[in-house]
Design an enzyme around this catalytic site. Structure first.
Site, PDB file in Angstrom:
ATOM      1  CG  ASN A  85      28.652  61.566  85.699  1.00 25.73           C
ATOM      2  OD1 ASN A  85      29.259  60.548  86.420  1.00 25.73           O
ATOM      3  ND2 ASN A  85      27.427  62.053  85.727  1.00 25.73           N
ATOM      4  NE  ARG A 118      25.809  57.071  89.565  1.00 34.78           N
ATOM      5  CZ  ARG A 118      25.716  58.385  88.640  1.00 34.78           C
ATOM      6  NH1 ARG A 118      26.173  58.046  87.258  1.00 34.78           N
ATOM      7  NH2 ARG A 118      25.131  59.347  89.016  1.00 34.78           N
ATOM      8  CG  HIS A 130      20.261  60.837  87.138  1.00 34.96           C
ATOM      9  ND1 HIS A 130      21.562  59.999  87.104  1.00 34.96           N
ATOM     10  CD2 HIS A 130      20.142  61.604  86.085  1.00 34.96           C
ATOM     11  CE1 HIS A 130      22.103  60.284  85.917  1.00 34.96           C
ATOM     12  NE2 HIS A 130      21.237  60.860  85.130  1.00 34.96           N
ATOM     13  CE1 TYR A 154      28.285  59.986  78.703  1.00 40.59           C
ATOM     14  CE2 TYR A 154      28.359  61.484  80.291  1.00 40.59           C
ATOM     15  CZ  TYR A 154      27.780  60.174  79.950  1.00 40.59           C
ATOM     16  OH  TYR A 154      26.999  59.502  80.456  1.00 40.59           O
ATOM     17  CD  GLU A 190      25.870  64.734  84.577  1.00 38.08           C
ATOM     18  OE1 GLU A 190      24.849  65.337  83.678  1.00 38.08           O
ATOM     19  OE2 GLU A 190      26.702  63.949  83.799  1.00 38.08           O
ATOM     20  CD  GLU A 217      26.115  59.483  84.060  1.00 36.47           C
ATOM     21  OE1 GLU A 217      26.066  60.294  83.144  1.00 36.47           O
ATOM     22  OE2 GLU A 217      25.361  59.833  85.010  1.00 36.47           O
TER      23      GLU A 217
HETATM   24  C1  GBH Z   1      24.734  62.571  81.443  1.00 36.58           C
HETATM   25  O1  GBH Z   1      25.067  63.886  81.297  1.00 36.58           O
HETATM   26  C2  GBH Z   1      23.713  62.456  82.257  1.00 36.58           C
HETATM   27  O2  GBH Z   1      23.963  61.957  83.713  1.00 36.58           O
HETATM   28  C3  GBH Z   1      22.923  61.175  81.618  1.00 36.58           C
HETATM   29  O3  GBH Z   1      21.800  61.082  82.413  1.00 36.58           O
HETATM   30  C4  GBH Z   1      22.766  61.157  80.352  1.00 36.58           C
HETATM   31  O4  GBH Z   1      21.986  60.263  79.626  1.00 36.58           O
HETATM   32  C5  GBH Z   1      24.237  60.959  79.690  1.00 36.58           C
HETATM   33  O5  GBH Z   1      24.919  62.050  80.275  1.00 36.58           O
HETATM   34  C6  GBH Z   1      24.257  61.171  77.899  1.00 36.58           C
HETATM   35  O6  GBH Z   1      24.055  62.116  77.575  1.00 36.58           O
HETATM   36  O7  GBH Z   1      23.857  71.240  74.915  1.00 36.58           O
HETATM   37  O8  GBH Z   1      23.198  69.451  73.397  1.00 36.58           O
HETATM   38  O9  GBH Z   1      25.522  70.267  73.327  1.00 36.58           O
HETATM   39  C7  GBH Z   1      26.219  64.386  80.622  1.00 36.58           C
HETATM   40  C8  GBH Z   1      26.864  65.716  80.561  1.00 36.58           C
HETATM   41  C9  GBH Z   1      26.638  67.812  79.529  1.00 36.58           C
HETATM   42  C10 GBH Z   1      26.134  66.048  78.153  1.00 36.58           C
HETATM   43  C11 GBH Z   1      26.018  68.664  78.502  1.00 36.58           C
HETATM   44  C12 GBH Z   1      25.888  66.782  77.212  1.00 36.58           C
HETATM   45  C13 GBH Z   1      25.835  69.078  76.173  1.00 36.58           C
HETATM   46  C14 GBH Z   1      24.821  68.803  75.419  1.00 36.58           C
HETATM   47  N1  GBH Z   1      26.047  66.488  79.511  1.00 36.58           N
HETATM   48  N2  GBH Z   1      26.183  68.181  77.191  1.00 36.58           N
HETATM   49  S1  GBH Z   1      24.229  70.086  74.155  1.00 36.58           S
END
Ligand code: GBH
Length: 468
Positions: free
Chosen positions: A305, A73, A118, A307, A163, A372
């Protein structure tokens, strides 16, 4: 455990890896501008060079092959293709670059999944109002059609926007991502709205002009944590969890997958808050006009996505007008969840299984790609990243359970990320790669982490549809 045609992938994004920010006629994007301003990004890092994938694509291809991926991707840099954002001027060098990437992948039997957006809007379009301007939808649609036309003979999996939640909230509410504007409680809703309109227009274009011939599939990538009430039986916590889902996952999925409009819970919360604050304008959450193309049904699969997970209770507002006050839901971590690299990333593999089941039940059992999922390291870097290896192993097991025990229709899994890369506001301090990149080395040498080796083993074990 996994069917033969399951997609085993890894993901990247243009601004995070390519570099070449001014190479061969590329126009600037909002992330170029943002990083070049003082105080925006950790230690003033920027993506001017990043992993230099613009010049070192063949090294990336070697990494992809070393992992044995079936899918890769990547995202296209809009401003590399169309320097001023419009099709009035096409940068042929940009076309050549992505043609080569796509052709090389296919020659190695790797299928591309391509994201059109992105986070990196051409600066020229930001100067005309960016995502806040209603015109952006038509501009995005022209760009999307250009990409379908140019690459769609070979690309069969498309993501329009990655996102929209993060673009809207981080870019326009909190101002911690480009374009760095802070207009709490107003701009993010408008930006999200225009992103949905842009997505829907592009999907309809694909559907009307390209689908029959190209036979691909188009969706948008939704980021979502798994959320559950802080206290399982507590009514207030349950209601706060529902509100929180409505303002994150629901914001971009109700319009596309469920009703063609925003979650009722979201609209009523925003309107109630507006009333409380004496807001005299029209609803801060826009409405989809009847003249526009339908939003409902504009996704051919669900792209997720994932996490991490959160526990939810009421509260957490800012005391004035902002999204947090509208949402009225505070998110906390369960102390039993380990934190790895970054503070927000509690390690909760079983949350993915629960979220997948929730998606199956809520959205009528769609085909799902996990576009992701990943784990970061901070600071001293060990090639023997045992924790990350464990994370991938545990997570993939949860995906298998979701498929086998819960009957979720998962079609693929993409690790974030192929390479250590530019992690937005955290610069290069946070590393998500399956390959380590030496940013002090002009050659940006790539070295596989233990987690990369272990992911490759998992892939080779399941690629042939064999279970042990
Ligand atoms: C992804 O987003 C992105 O698509 C990607 O580009 C990125 O590298 C990857 O995550 C890793 O971060 O306000 O500091 O507590 C993930 C979704 C949502 C992750 C909000 C971070 C809170 C950060 N994101 N989240 S914070």
């Amino acid at each position: 455990m996994f069917p033969r045609e399951f997609a085993w992938g890894a993901a990247t994004a243009a601004y995070q890896i390519e570099g070449g920010w001014q190479a061969d006629g590329k126009g600037p994007s909002i992330w170029d501008t943002f990083c070049h301003e003082k105080g925006r990004v950790f230690e003033e890092h920027n993506g001017d060079v990043a992993c230099n994938s613009y010049e070192l694509w063949e090294k990336d291809l070697e990494c992809i092959q070393q992992l044995g991926l079936t899918h890769y991707r990547l995202s296209i840099s809009w401003a590399r293709l169309l320097p001023d954002g419009t099709t009035s001027h096409v940068n042929q060098k940009g076309v050549q670059y992505y043609n080569k990437v796509i052709d090389d992948l296919l020659a190695c039997n790797v299928s591309p999944m391509v994201t059109l957006y992105h986070f990196d809007l051409p600066q020229a379009l930001q100067d005309q109002g960016g995502w806040k301007s209603p015109d952006i939808a038509t501009l995005f649609d022209s760009y999307a059609k250009f990409c379908f036309q140019t690459f769609g003979d070979r690309v069969k999996l498309w993501i329009t926007i990655n996102e929209p939640y993060v673009c809207a909230k981080f870019g326009h509410e909190d101002g911690i991502h480009a374009p760095g504007s802070k207009e709490p409680g107003i701009a993010a809703y408008l930006v999200g709205h225009n992103m949905l309109r842009a997505h829907a227009m592009a999907w309809h274009s694909y559907d009307s002009f390209y689908r029959t011939k190209q036979k691909g599939a188009v969706s948008l990538a939704i980021n979502s944590d798994w959320l559950e009430p802080l206290h399982a039986g507590c009514t207030d916590d349950i209601a706060a969890t529902e509100r929180s889902f409505a303002f994150t996952l629901g914001w971009f999925t109700w319009p596309v997958f469920v009703t063609g409009d925003y979650p009722e819970l979201m609209r009523s919360a925003i309107d109630a808050q507006s009333k409380k604050l004496g807001w005299s304008g029209s609803s801060r959450l826009p409405s989809f006009s009847k003249d526009e193309l339908a939003i409902l049904g504009t996704a051919d699969f669900f792209a997720l996505n994932y996490y991490t997970s959160r526990k939810v209770k009421p509260g957490g507002g800012c005391g004035k007008m902002c999204m947090e006050s509208d949402r009225d839901a505070g998110e906390v971590l369960d102390p039993s969840w380990p934190i790895c690299g970054v503070s927000w990333l509690a390690v909760v593999p079983h949350g993915l299984r629960k979220l997948l089941k929730y998606i199956k039940d809520t959205f009528n059992n769609p085909a799902v790609y996990i576009t992701e999922n990943g784990f970061s390291q901070v600071g001293a870097l060990q090639i023997e990243d045992v924790q990350r290896s464990g994370f991938y192993k545990d997570t993939i097991l949860e995906v298998a359970k979701a498929m086998q025990e819960d009957g979720v229709n998962v079609r693929g899994y993409f690790a974030w990320s192929l390479l250590d890369n530019f992690e937005w506001a955290d610069g290069f301090s946070v590393r998500f790669g399956l390959f380590q990149v030496d940013f002090a080395d002009a050659k940006r040498s790539r070295t596989i982490y233990q987690s990369g080796r272990d992911y490759a083993k998992i892939i080779s074990k399941y690629k042939c549809g064999q279970s042990e």
